[in-house]
Every structure is written in structure tokens, then in C-alpha cells.
Design a protein around this motif. Sequence first.
Motif, mmCIF file in Angstrom:
data_model
loop_
_atom_site.group_PDB
_atom_site.id
_atom_site.type_symbol
_atom_site.label_atom_id
_atom_site.label_comp_id
_atom_site.label_asym_id
_atom_site.label_seq_id
_atom_site.Cartn_x
_atom_site.Cartn_y
_atom_site.Cartn_z
ATOM 1 N N ALA A 1 1.005 -1.681 0.106
ATOM 2 C CA ALA A 1 -0.024 0.392 -0.220
ATOM 3 C C ALA A 1 1.144 0.978 0.012
ATOM 4 C CB ALA A 1 -1.155 0.065 1.680
ATOM 5 N N GLY A 2 1.856 1.110 0.800
ATOM 6 C CA GLY A 2 2.296 2.477 0.745
ATOM 7 C C GLY A 2 3.642 3.019 -0.386
ATOM 8 N N TYR B 1 2.387 1.449 -3.225
ATOM 9 C CA TYR B 1 1.779 1.993 -4.478
ATOM 10 C C TYR B 1 1.148 3.729 -4.158
ATOM 11 C CZ TYR B 1 -3.180 1.972 -6.602
ATOM 12 O OH TYR B 1 -4.292 2.726 -7.839
ATOM 13 N N LEU B 2 0.970 3.865 -2.482
ATOM 14 C CA LEU B 2 0.559 5.434 -2.575
ATOM 15 C C LEU B 2 1.864 6.935 -3.608
ATOM 16 C CD1 LEU B 2 -0.805 5.353 0.776
ATOM 17 C CD2 LEU B 2 -1.844 5.945 -1.712
#
Lengths: 78, 521
Positions: free
Chosen positions: A49-50, A52-53
Motif C-alpha cells: 500500500a505504501g 502504491y501511494l
Amino acid sequence: MHFTDFPLVDHVVSFGPDSRIFDALLISGPLVIVAIALFGRNPVTIGLAGAYLLLFVASVGIEAIARRRDAPPENART
Amino acid sequence: MVQKVGTIARDLGRMLQALSGLMLLSILVALLWGEYYVVPAFVVAGTLTFGIGRGLGYRYANAADPGRLHGMIIAASGWFFVALFGSLPFLLTAWTVDLDPAVLAVPASADTRTLAAFLNPLNGLFESMSGFTGTGLTMTVHEGEIPHALQWWRSLIEWVGGVGVIVLTTAILARPGSGSLTLYESEARSEKIHPSIVSTVRTIWWIFLLFTFVSILLLWVAGMPIWDAINHAMTGLATGGFSITDQSIATYDSVAIDFALIPVMILGSIAFPIHYLILQGDLKNLYTDPQTRWVFGYFGLGAATLVGLLVLNGTYGSVVSAVRYGLFQFVSAASCTGFQTAVDATNVALGRWSPESQLVVTGGMVIGAAAGSTVGGIKLIRAITLTKGISFRIGGVFYPSNAVRHLRIDGRVLSDEEAAQEVEEAAIITFLWLVFLIVGTVVLLVALPMADRGYTLANVVFEVASAQGNVGLSAGITGPAMPTVTKVMFLFNMWIGRLEIIPVLVLLRGVIGSVGGYVTE
């Protein structure tokens, strides 16, 4: 095989602002979310997730740099 | 009007068919959560909606193509009928649980007072209208008690409604003075981007989907559980504000989540044509586009004012708390999202802030943010148009009568005719907005048990402004126990607020004209 070769993918990404990175983020977004739903909060999913962001934010900058690089000089005569 | 019914009915039919698709897809959510008793409600709702939509589409298949008048009437009536049919999942699920047929094995935990509120069709319609208009005022008492499928439905209708308003204002209702950019018109500062409404709509969806995924992951990284992150990302980006928790965002009592939601709400507050340009690398639009520049300035100034008032009044024990809650609540109000962190459970409820602090929040709700985004309110561009128009008129007194002057709005130099049209549009919308704000306030003052419940005039004005601005912040008035006439009034306020009033009045004029027995032009 490119990810746009999958059914519907090519159709969906064609509507975006012509960026391979953003197209990839659009396609991979649901995959990351499903991974989180299946495997919960752990270092791998947090990393995914990190990443991706960070990639999203970085892509905005990359597109801006590419646009400035490809823009004609301001004093160019047509 | 009579001759136009076919065109309108056909397009309404198409909308209802699309709506039915959303209902039937939502069955997957019920299945994933094991809420099998909810499935029949969504099947019936989807089938009924599809049947009626298909019937209208078939019956009027050969109707004329829509013109400008059709666009307004279809938009206004479409939003109403979509909200009407969108209430079916609430109503049918509540009745399923109440009837408790043995074959569905309804769990006892599903039979709650919160769900039972939707036995009343008006409550379901209210919830649906609140969702599709992106308002967020709710008839649910405890959001955590309703089935996950209905939590999803609430979030989905706000999400779809958010995209719908972008499409509406950028591709269908864009007109001089509305302040909306259009992707398919040539602009002075950008090349022609899209040649048609269809491609415009698809691109809007593309951007909205990408931002939704980013928002979900941002909220999850900040600490929200994934189901909560999915729902709050959808309603936050659409600036709708439905929550799946009883205390809205205050439930989490997390600084990280509060500050993660702020950029999500701001994303929804910026005109989507600007997002398109930003994603293409044209970052200068963040500061060269007047509306975007004003959004940042307005959010900053409003938040600073609110934080200052909270500090001066000693509402919170520390400056840090005042910044945390003041910044969040102003962005939530001005973006017309309606998420709430100021509650008594964890800090100080917004309804107990000083009157001047509540006034700042109310002002934020009334004005809203950028046209062409998901927000409600009058829109920042209209407030600026009115301000500049008045300043231009007063300034003209100091020039000779033969002086050549031009009003500049939104980076454009306007001719006299254009200036008059835009200022007139802004003035009319603002005037009507205030008229209906007053009407709603009067209705509530008459119908509500003011003394019994301890409501004040400030509370009532706040609540009506929240409904009409499609914000959703509540001073505690909205709920299933509201008198029926106030629910109906709020239905109207939310509806006209979303459509920016004019299309609803056009629809009503058309309906009244046809009932009166004559055909309008």
C-alpha cells in the motif's frame, strides 16, 4: 504479455490521460485492496500500500517533468 | 411538455436500468459478508427497477433526441426517480427482517431499531436522496447495526452521486455563469481535450476510480480497517459524508486518520477537469487556475479563522486540539463532505461550539468549493463572481461614462453581455438559495418541538444549510423521529441543492404547465 492485453483493460486505460504509470495504478489498485482484505495488515501489505501511494505521488512529478521536457521552447517560432 | 415526455421517459428508463445494475452487483457484497437474508431484497429491488426502466426505454425508444430543455428536466427528474428507486433496498431489507420468513434464517442481531426505521418508506427515500445528492444526513441511529450490504449501498449511492454531479455540471448543465469547465470545449489555456460528452464521462470515471483506490489505501495506511477505509474513501472523495460508524470519523479518535481524510476531501473539492490536467503533468493549474487557487486560499483562510476562534473561546484545552478539530471541520464543511470529528464522545460537539464558530462553519457550508467538483453549496465561483460584479459596478462610478472597462472572472476577460449574464446567473442562484434556506428554516421552526428539544434558531439554520448545501453536518435535528413535514422539506432542500435549483424549477414549471393544459415552448 502486456497488462493491456487482458480483456477490457485496454478499453479502460484508453480513457485516462495517456500515462502508463497511472494506467498501471488504476489496474493494480483493486488487486492491492483485495490482497489487504485477504491477508490483513502485515508488513507485506503495508509495504504494498505504501509503495502504491508513493508511486502515485511520484508519478504526478514524473509526468510534470516529462511534460516540461517535451514542451517546445517558449521563444520558438511556428 | 407533453411532446417532450417521450424523450425524458426514455432517458429516465436508461438511468433506472443502470441503477438496477448497481443493485444487482451489490448482491456480491451481501454474499461476501454472509448476509444471505439481504439478497432477496436486492434481487427484488434490482429486478423491479430494471423492469420499469426497460419498459420506459422500450416504450419510448423512438423519442426525439434530447435538447437543452430536456437536459435540465432529465437531470432534475432523474435525480428524484433514482433516489426513489434507490430507496428500495432500505425498505425491502427492513421489511424482510421485520417479516422474518423462516426460509431466510434472519439472524436475531439484524432486528434493530436502526434498521426498523426503514420500515417507513419516507425514511428510506430520505436516506436514498441524501446519498445520491451527496448530503449525508441520515435516518440511521446506529450505522454499525445495519447489514454490511446496506452500509455498502449507502456508500455506493454517494459515490455514484458524486460522479454524477461532476458529469452533470461539466458535461450537461455547463452554461455561462455556472463556473464549470467543460472538457470538450476549447479553453484558452488548454487544447481541446475531448470531442464528446461520452469520452468526457469516461475520463471522469477513470480519474474518480483512480482517486478512490488511492484514498482507500491512504486511509488504510493511516489505520482504518479495510472495510471502513473502502466506505469512507468512497464517501469522502464524493464529499458525501456517510459513515459506517455511529460517531462518524470521531469513532477512530485518530490524528492520522483525521489528517489523511483532509487531502481526500480536498481532492473531491477541486474541479475534475483540473485533475485531468494535473495527471497529464500540467501542475501549474494548481495555482494558475483561479478556482483551484481560490479553493486553497479559502480553505486556508476559513480554517485559520475557525481555529483562531476556537483558541480565543477556549473551546479546547490546547492549540493543537483546536488546530486538529478546527481544520478538519472547516474542510469537511467547505468541501460539503460532512464528516464529523467534533463530538462530545471524544472532545467538544460542534453544536456546542461558540455561535461565531458555528457561523464560520455554516458559511463554509453555504459557499462550498469549486464548480465541476463533487461539492454542494452555492460554489466559490459564484461568490467570487458576485463580489467582483458588485466591486466592478461600484468602481464604475469613479470612471467617466465613456471609459472602456471589462470584468475579469476566472481568468477570462468578459464582454458586457457575458459579464451581465454571469453576474445575473450568480445572483439568481444565490438569491434562490437564500429564499429556499429561509423557507426551510420557517418550516422547521413551525414543525419542530423547539422548546422540548432545546433547539435554537442557529441549530435550525445550520441544519437547513447543511441539507441544501448537501453537506450533512448535523446539529442533532435530523433523525427518524423528525416530523414528517420536516423530512419532506429536507428532501426538497437536498434535491434542489444538488441540482443548483434552476433545473428543479424548470421541471416544476414544465409539470405545472402540462397540468394546466397547455404546452410550453
